[in-house]
Motif scaffolding. Sequence first.
Motif, PDB file in Angstrom:
ATOM      1  N   GLU A  16       0.818  -1.221   0.000  1.00 14.76           N
ATOM      2  CA  GLU A  16       0.000   0.000   0.000  1.00 14.76           C
ATOM      3  C   GLU A  16       0.853   1.274   0.000  1.00 14.76           C
ATOM      4  O   GLU A  16       0.450   2.305  -0.536  1.00 14.76           O
ATOM      5  CB  GLU A  16      -0.929   0.010   1.218  1.00 14.76           C
ATOM      6  CG  GLU A  16      -1.963  -1.115   1.234  1.00 14.76           C
ATOM      7  CD  GLU A  16      -3.036  -0.917   0.184  1.00 14.76           C
ATOM      8  OE1 GLU A  16      -3.332   0.248  -0.156  1.00 14.76           O
ATOM      9  OE2 GLU A  16      -3.570  -1.935  -0.301  1.00 14.76           O
ATOM     10  N   GLY A  17       1.996   1.222   0.652  1.00 10.83           N
ATOM     11  CA  GLY A  17       2.885   2.376   0.666  1.00 10.83           C
ATOM     12  C   GLY A  17       2.641   3.304   1.858  1.00 10.83           C
ATOM     13  O   GLY A  17       1.648   3.203   2.580  1.00 10.83           O
ATOM     14  N   LYS A  18       3.588   4.247   2.057  1.00 13.05           N
ATOM     15  CA  LYS A  18       3.548   5.127   3.225  1.00 13.05           C
ATOM     16  C   LYS A  18       2.428   6.161   3.183  1.00 13.05           C
ATOM     17  O   LYS A  18       2.062   6.732   4.214  1.00 13.05           O
ATOM     18  CB  LYS A  18       4.888   5.851   3.366  1.00 13.05           C
ATOM     19  CG  LYS A  18       6.035   4.941   3.765  1.00 13.05           C
ATOM     20  CD  LYS A  18       7.291   5.747   4.016  1.00 13.05           C
ATOM     21  CE  LYS A  18       8.434   4.853   4.491  1.00 13.05           C
ATOM     22  NZ  LYS A  18       9.674   5.630   4.765  1.00 13.05           N
ATOM     23  N   ASP A  19       1.893   6.429   2.027  1.00 13.84           N
ATOM     24  CA  ASP A  19       0.838   7.435   1.916  1.00 13.84           C
ATOM     25  C   ASP A  19      -0.563   6.827   2.013  1.00 13.84           C
ATOM     26  O   ASP A  19      -1.561   7.529   1.801  1.00 13.84           O
ATOM     27  CB  ASP A  19       0.968   8.180   0.581  1.00 13.84           C
ATOM     28  CG  ASP A  19       2.264   8.966   0.490  1.00 13.84           C
ATOM     29  OD1 ASP A  19       2.720   9.462   1.538  1.00 13.84           O
ATOM     30  OD2 ASP A  19       2.814   9.070  -0.625  1.00 13.84           O
ATOM     31  N   SER A  20      -0.639   5.576   2.359  1.00 15.69           N
ATOM     32  CA  SER A  20      -1.937   4.886   2.380  1.00 15.69           C
ATOM     33  C   SER A  20      -2.664   5.089   3.696  1.00 15.69           C
ATOM     34  O   SER A  20      -2.079   5.450   4.727  1.00 15.69           O
ATOM     35  CB  SER A  20      -1.734   3.387   2.144  1.00 15.69           C
ATOM     36  OG  SER A  20      -0.995   2.821   3.204  1.00 15.69           O
ATOM     37  N   ASP A  43      -1.263   4.888   7.846  1.00 16.20           N
ATOM     38  CA  ASP A  43      -1.617   5.880   8.862  1.00 16.20           C
ATOM     39  C   ASP A  43      -2.285   5.226  10.067  1.00 16.20           C
ATOM     40  O   ASP A  43      -1.984   5.569  11.218  1.00 16.20           O
ATOM     41  CB  ASP A  43      -2.542   6.926   8.247  1.00 16.20           C
ATOM     42  CG  ASP A  43      -2.877   8.043   9.224  1.00 16.20           C
ATOM     43  OD1 ASP A  43      -1.939   8.671   9.745  1.00 16.20           O
ATOM     44  OD2 ASP A  43      -4.074   8.269   9.475  1.00 16.20           O
TER      45      ASP A  43
END
Length: 306
Positions: free
Chosen positions: A288-292, A296
């Motif tokens: 999903e990645g760090k901006d998902s 969070d």
Amino acid sequence: MSLKSALIFPRFLSNCCLHYHLIRCFSAYPRFDFSRIVEPDDAIDEFRNMLRMHPLPSVIDFTKLLSSVVKMQQFTLALHMFDKMLQRNAPVDHYTLSVTSYSSLMDGYCKMGRIDEVCLSFSMIRANGLERDVVSYSIMLEAIFGDGRCEEGLKLFKEMEALQVYLDTATYGILLHGLCNARRIDEALSMLYTMENKGCLPDVVIYTILISALCEEGRIGEAKNLMVQMVIKGCLPDSVTYNIYVQALLKRNKMDDVILVLKEMTARGGCTLGATTFTMLIEPLRREGKDSVLFDLVKKLLPKKL
């Protein structure tokens, strides 16, 4: 431990201070400071010193020593010491017997996995004209179910009901856990409604036992419904409950549901992800990645140690 020890040990530990002669109060016997005993080796050294004395110290002193050992949960050591006392012909068979003494002994045996001795101690309660209480029954249930003897456990539970022994939440928890371990989940669910009808309200531990069993069997929808039901009845899931459910969802790649549960955990506050759950989330997080949204949520739910 010998049969003789098993039968006498509870007598020895119970209320002996009320039944031993008070000659110690004015005698020249040495006095012992058992407060300094903090390790098993301390107790062993003191016990050996006491055995070398002539005459032997009083039974009261031996009892205080054994009490210190039991508080350290060194049950095997305590029973070994008691055997040694019997070999030295200490007068340990004239003391008031109580159900509490037997229950303490049963608990020690149960923790050591000595099921036969748990059963023997349990049978001796009635043999000595005493009434078994919810504590002794609960320990016996835990021993039987832990040994995989589900039918015997159910029979004992029915005996408790017939004798109108008060059944508390802890007792029901032992029963439900035993049924779930035997994969008799439907019976466990039925027992949940039985305890509610009898006025014994299930707590988060009870619900978590059932939710865990349902998840292990792949009955995710029923687990979800039970979580909804417990909230309606005023019992909120805790971190353990949530982690079990999230892990079950992850195993089935139900990421949309995982997100919803994590949001609920965040909104409720006080909930954290366990190490196993976090490990299972590593691959989805990488994907999903760090901006998902997932990243969070996980960040908010991680305990400081992770």
